[in-house]
Design an enzyme around this catalytic site. Structure first.
Site, PDB file in Angstrom:
ATOM      1  N   ASP A 130      73.486  14.953  35.070  1.00 44.28           N
ATOM      2  CA  ASP A 130      74.287  13.722  34.932  1.00 44.28           C
ATOM      3  C   ASP A 130      73.842  12.590  35.839  1.00 44.28           C
ATOM      4  O   ASP A 130      74.654  11.717  36.192  1.00 44.28           O
ATOM      5  CB  ASP A 130      75.763  14.028  35.182  1.00 44.28           C
ATOM      6  N   LYS A 142      60.161  23.184  40.016  1.00 43.53           N
ATOM      7  CA  LYS A 142      61.304  24.094  39.860  1.00 43.53           C
ATOM      8  C   LYS A 142      62.577  23.338  40.226  1.00 43.53           C
ATOM      9  O   LYS A 142      62.881  23.172  41.412  1.00 43.53           O
ATOM     10  CB  LYS A 142      61.138  25.300  40.780  1.00 43.53           C
ATOM     11  N   HIS A 173      59.136  34.021  48.702  1.00 40.35           N
ATOM     12  CA  HIS A 173      58.610  32.942  47.866  1.00 40.35           C
ATOM     13  C   HIS A 173      58.882  31.565  48.466  1.00 40.35           C
ATOM     14  O   HIS A 173      58.606  30.545  47.828  1.00 40.35           O
ATOM     15  CB  HIS A 173      59.266  33.065  46.476  1.00 40.35           C
ATOM     16  N   ASP A 179      59.061  19.433  64.644  1.00 39.19           N
ATOM     17  CA  ASP A 179      59.868  18.879  65.735  1.00 39.19           C
ATOM     18  C   ASP A 179      61.341  18.738  65.392  1.00 39.19           C
ATOM     19  O   ASP A 179      62.076  18.007  66.070  1.00 39.19           O
ATOM     20  CB  ASP A 179      59.327  17.500  66.162  1.00 39.19           C
ATOM     21  N   HIS A 195      54.570  23.407  37.494  1.00 43.61           N
ATOM     22  CA  HIS A 195      55.048  24.385  38.470  1.00 43.61           C
ATOM     23  C   HIS A 195      56.320  23.919  39.163  1.00 43.61           C
ATOM     24  O   HIS A 195      56.852  24.604  40.030  1.00 43.61           O
ATOM     25  CB  HIS A 195      53.947  24.642  39.505  1.00 43.61           C
ATOM     26  N   LYS A 230      58.740  28.110  50.668  1.00 41.86           N
ATOM     27  CA  LYS A 230      57.730  27.193  51.202  1.00 41.86           C
ATOM     28  C   LYS A 230      58.466  26.167  52.061  1.00 41.86           C
ATOM     29  O   LYS A 230      59.141  25.278  51.544  1.00 41.86           O
ATOM     30  CB  LYS A 230      56.972  26.470  50.089  1.00 41.86           C
TER      31      LYS A 230
END
Length: 509
Positions: free
Chosen positions: A434, A429, A229, A236, A427, A231
């Site tokens: 604090d 996540k 999952h 470089d 979507h 991404k």
């Protein structure tokens, strides 16, 4: 033909006659031969009871255990990271000379935990840009790809054959002609609808392509429950991206089904980029059987004098003098997956919840916590902390969505405030605590992300970055509808049934 039918009938008859003993044997395998959460075990036993034999076949496909496997272990990276890990452990334990900054001192036990359990080296020379809009994120990514001089490493769970990916291909092909190495890694499940001819075209034009857990015999996916999952993009070794956006038209808000796509992606510059690079290389090496660790250029090392430069580079990953804290963001890149011995991202979240003193803000498309996470959040809310949970107003996976909605009741009863994002699909996540520490990446707040998916998150020890994320969160509230106790109790019978059925299946979701 008659003989075949007769043989099948005889086999079926034997199975039915011995069904009790077969189920008993398979139940023993599930209970005693793999260590799993008791709730998940009971759920699988129920499945075995109601759908004998087939339930176990489903178990074999969905629940292979990778925890004892060494398939993602690479000795080269372990050896190179041994020095900074040991050095940071000693530094953190030396309270007189380290973590003079109050922020870092308050979270030194979390830093040490991530370091000792998963080798997540803390780097403090980072800058972070935040993207909440897909169009802006991919425009920036394409601009950075055009600047690439050595390599572009791309890893996404989902890559779709639509206008977004088509807009990226010419840039990648042009960079290959300039001598830049381009690698693309995608998940076999997430990329199952991509035509093979597209990958063949890219390979023909010099782009290297890898598939994580490829399908068997066409589109038959034997590891359907284990998804990479992550991404990640690394360019470089200077720029790294990590977050929730995949490659597809819905992620740039062009799918009418979802409307506006609200997500969060981070663009990082600094030594944390090499931690993202290590994660990409580990996954690439496994998927393609190519060992990129043999080439030092992917980690800022030249081919000559690599040993000396490797030591210098590893020292550069070590914690600098304490006065540098506050000038740049401290980041630990943490990973989790079914191959790991512990649930690193889940435990990182748990520590953050326990350490919160004022507020906890959570954004997640799926909220299916285990008992420990749920208890921590309920205790925080019942202790007077401002606990807020933001989820989507619409499902993209119905069972998971209704399971999510069922846990809202627990949060409301504890005194937390819950919201549905109404301006499209949420979507993003992440967790913010604090106004000091945040954790964003690819992991949802659900059992699947904690135990089954291969995930990567960035834990950011920086007040400025965290406050920017919180500002975006509070701005999102303008597009949210609060789920009050009264509103929740008004849901219909059909929704209540969906919730209960989905919650029962939550250990498998």
């Amino acid at each position: 033909m008659e003989m075949i039918v007769k043989s099948v009938a005889e086999v079926w008859g034997w199975l039915m006659e011995n069904l009790f003993y077969i189920n008993l044997f398979l139940s023993v395998v599930i209970v005693f031969f793999q260590r799993r959460d008791p709730k998940a075990v009971w759920t699988w036993l129920l499945a075995l009871y109601f759908v004998p034999i087939f339930g176990f076949l489903l178990y074999l496909v969905l629940c292979q255990d990778f925890r004892k496997s060494k398939m993602f272990h690479v000795k080269e990276v372990e050896d190179r990271l041994r020095y900074p890990i040991k050095s940071q452990e000693e530094g953190i334990q030396d309270r007189e000379s380290w973590f003079r900054d109050p922020l870092c001192r308050d979270y030194e036990d979390l830093v040490l935990y991530n370091l000792t359990t998963s080798g997540a080296v803390l780097t403090v020379d980072n800058t972070v840009d935040i993207f909440t809009d897909g169009v802006e994120k991919f425009q920036d990514l394409k601009e950075e790809m055009r600047k690439a001089e050595k390599y572009i490493h791309i890893q996404y769970y989902i890559i779709k054959n639509d206008e977004l990916f088509e807009s990226m291909i010419p840039i990648l092909e042009e960079k290959v002609r300039e001598g830049v190495e381009v690698r693309i890694l995608y998940d076999g499940m997430g990329g199952r609808f991509m035509p093979k001819r597209v990958w063949e075209r890219l390979r023909k034009n010099g782009i290297q392509v890898g598939e994580f857990f490829p399908a068997f015999l066409g589109r038959l996916q034997l590891r359907v429950n284990y998804r990479n999952h992550r991404k990640i993009v690394v360019i470089d070794g200077k720029v790294g991206y990590v977050g929730g956006f995949n490659i597809g038209r819905e992620y740039i808000s062009k799918d009418p089904k979802f409307g506006y796509w609200r997500d969060t992606h981070l663009k990082i510059r600094g030594s944390a980029v090499y931690a993202l690079q290590i994660r990409f290389v580990l996954d690439w090496n496994y998927a393609t059987k190519e060992n990129l660790f043999k080439n030092g250029k992917y980690f800022g090392l030249s081919d000559k004098n690599e040993g000396k430069e490797a030591e210098e580079k590893m020292e550069a990953l070590d914690i600098p003098k304490p006065e540098l804290f506050g000038q740049r963001a401290g980041i630990q890149i943490i990973n989790s997956g079914p191959d790991a011995s512990n649930r690193q991202i889940r435990n990182n979240y748990l520590q953050l919840f326990h350490k919160a003193k004022h507020h906890i803000y959570i954004q997640t498309p799926y909220f299916v916590p285990d008992d420990t996470i749920l208890s921590a959040l309920k205790i925080a809310a019942e202790s007077g902390l401002d606990v807020r949970l933001m989820i989507p107003c619409k499902p993209d996976h119905p069972f998971v969505y209704w399971a999510t909605y069922s846990y809202v009741k627990d949060m409301l009863e504890a005194g937390a405030r819950c919201y549905t994002y109404e301006d499209g699909f949420l979507h993003a996540k992440g967790v913010m605590v604090d106004s000091l520490v945040s954790c964003y990446g690819t992991a949802n707040m659900d059992i699947r992300s904690f135990e089954l998916n291969f995930e990567v998150n960035a834990t950011i020890f920086d007040a400025e970055t965290t406050q920017k994320l919180e500002t975006a969160f509070l701005k999102d509230l303008d597009h949210c509808r609060e789920i009050t106790k009264k509103r929740y109790e008004q849901r219909g019978l059909v929704i209540r049934v969906k919730e209960q059925c989905s919650r029962l299946l939550s250990p498998l979701l």
